[in-house]
Design a protein around this motif. Structure first.
Motif, mmCIF file in Angstrom:
data_model
loop_
_atom_site.group_PDB
_atom_site.id
_atom_site.type_symbol
_atom_site.label_atom_id
_atom_site.label_comp_id
_atom_site.label_asym_id
_atom_site.label_seq_id
_atom_site.Cartn_x
_atom_site.Cartn_y
_atom_site.Cartn_z
ATOM 1 N N MET A 19 55.534 40.968 45.654
ATOM 2 C CA MET A 19 54.144 40.521 45.536
ATOM 3 C C MET A 19 54.102 38.988 45.588
ATOM 4 S SD MET A 19 52.146 43.133 45.298
ATOM 5 C CE MET A 19 50.771 43.213 44.168
ATOM 6 N N ALA B 242 47.904 45.560 42.510
ATOM 7 C CA ALA B 242 48.079 46.928 42.999
ATOM 8 C C ALA B 242 47.958 47.887 41.836
ATOM 9 C CB ALA B 242 49.441 47.083 43.662
ATOM 10 N N LYS C 282 54.859 50.969 38.293
ATOM 11 C CA LYS C 282 55.409 50.001 39.232
ATOM 12 C C LYS C 282 56.922 49.921 39.035
ATOM 13 C CE LYS C 282 51.171 47.306 39.355
ATOM 14 N NZ LYS C 282 50.467 46.070 38.936
ATOM 15 N N LEU D 12 56.229 44.635 49.595
ATOM 16 C CA LEU D 12 55.413 44.067 48.535
ATOM 17 C C LEU D 12 55.748 44.717 47.185
ATOM 18 C CD1 LEU D 12 51.924 43.807 50.290
ATOM 19 C CD2 LEU D 12 53.604 41.995 49.914
ATOM 20 N N LEU D 13 55.546 46.050 47.085
ATOM 21 C CA LEU D 13 55.890 46.717 45.842
ATOM 22 C C LEU D 13 56.073 48.208 46.033
ATOM 23 C CD1 LEU D 13 53.032 47.250 43.258
ATOM 24 C CD2 LEU D 13 52.606 47.056 45.699
ATOM 25 N N GLU E 210 58.068 45.268 41.890
ATOM 26 C CA GLU E 210 56.979 44.468 42.448
ATOM 27 C C GLU E 210 57.473 43.079 42.833
ATOM 28 O OE1 GLU E 210 55.053 44.340 37.977
ATOM 29 O OE2 GLU E 210 53.768 43.769 39.647
ATOM 30 N N PHE F 265 47.118 39.111 44.021
ATOM 31 C CA PHE F 265 47.306 40.479 44.503
ATOM 32 C C PHE F 265 47.482 41.412 43.308
ATOM 33 C CE2 PHE F 265 48.027 40.087 49.105
ATOM 34 C CZ PHE F 265 48.055 38.712 49.227
ATOM 35 N N TYR G 80 48.643 45.276 56.556
ATOM 36 C CA TYR G 80 49.189 45.830 55.312
ATOM 37 C C TYR G 80 49.492 47.307 55.540
ATOM 38 C CZ TYR G 80 47.891 41.515 53.041
ATOM 39 O OH TYR G 80 47.801 40.187 52.680
ATOM 40 N N LEU H 137 45.170 48.171 46.722
ATOM 41 C CA LEU H 137 45.719 46.814 46.696
ATOM 42 C C LEU H 137 44.536 45.859 46.829
ATOM 43 C CD1 LEU H 137 48.253 44.962 46.720
ATOM 44 C CD2 LEU H 137 48.224 45.146 49.212
#
Lengths: 115, 112
Positions: A60, A67, A54, A46-47, A57, A65, A90, A77
């Motif tokens: 995503m 984070a 970040k 996801l990231l 990402e 969503f 997750y 998240l």
């Protein structure tokens, strides 16, 4: 040394509600990753956070969503509003900052069920 | 086409057998190859990782990487019922600082 900790271990919510998952990485680990496994599929990225930023990402799925990793320690998240296809497990993983020779360590995951 | 292909099984073998688990991949940028073991309701637990091509042995487990064929294997010797789990292959271009790309996982059962 404590491992990667995630909670809740299981969350059941109705479609349209909001859920927040939390991940506490291994102490001192600056790299933090979120992954997801939906039923019948492989675990997917996801990231990636480096400290509070970040780094990537690209995984995503959509803007429902969000984070965050304020202060560069634990991460959350949030899924808002949750949809049926968000159900899955997750996972969170972490490594130290200069981690070119260290594999990622995973938590036990949060099992998310959307009804 | 998936970047990493892994037969999901299930695979069932008798105790003591040699188990062979395999993955193929398409991205030539992958340099690190990992095998994780996952028990039910638990997170992936790292078994072994290998950099580039070659073999690596750890007790009853041997990992092989053939980059020319884009093919990796995990062998389990003298398999035990406690080895029953899902085995996941994973790959990345960088070991600790980039995302992992996983195979679907092979569900393995060792029968006493």
């Amino acid at each position: 040394e404590a491992g990667v900790t995630q909670f809740p271990s299981h969350s059941v919510i109705e479609k349209g509600q909001t859920v927040t998952l939390r991940c506490d990485p291994i102490s001192g680990h600056d790299n933090l990753y979120w992954y997801r496994r939906v039923m019948g599929k492989e675990i997917k990225f996801l990231l990636h956070f480096v400290k509070e930023s970040k780094q990537d990402e690209s995984g995503m799925p959509n803007n429902r969503f969000l984070a965050e990793r304020t202060g560069g320690t634990y991460s959350t998240l949030k899924v808002q509003p949750a949809e049926l296809e968000d159900s899955g497990v997750y996972f969170c993983a972490s490594t130290e900052f200069w981690a070119t020779n260290q594999p990622q360590h995973f938590g036990d995951g949060t099992r998310l069920s959307i009804l | 086409q998936k970047e990493v292909e892994q037969d999901p099984g299930p695979l069932s073998v008798p105790e003591g057998a040699i188990v062979s688990l395999n993955c193929t991949y398409s991205n030539s940028a992958f340099q690190y190859f990992m095998w994780y073991r996952q028990y039910s309701r638990k997170g992936p637990e790292l078994l072994m990782y290998t950099y580039s091509s070659g073999n690596k042995e750890d007790g009853r487990f041997t990992a092989q990487v053939d980059k020319s064929s884009k093919y990796i294997s995990l062998f389990i010797r003298d398999s035990q019922p406690s080895d029953s789990a899902t085995y996941l292959c994973a790959m990345s271009a960088d070991l600790g600082a980039q995302k992992l790309v996983f195979g679907q996982g092979t569900r393995l059962t060792i029968n006493p």
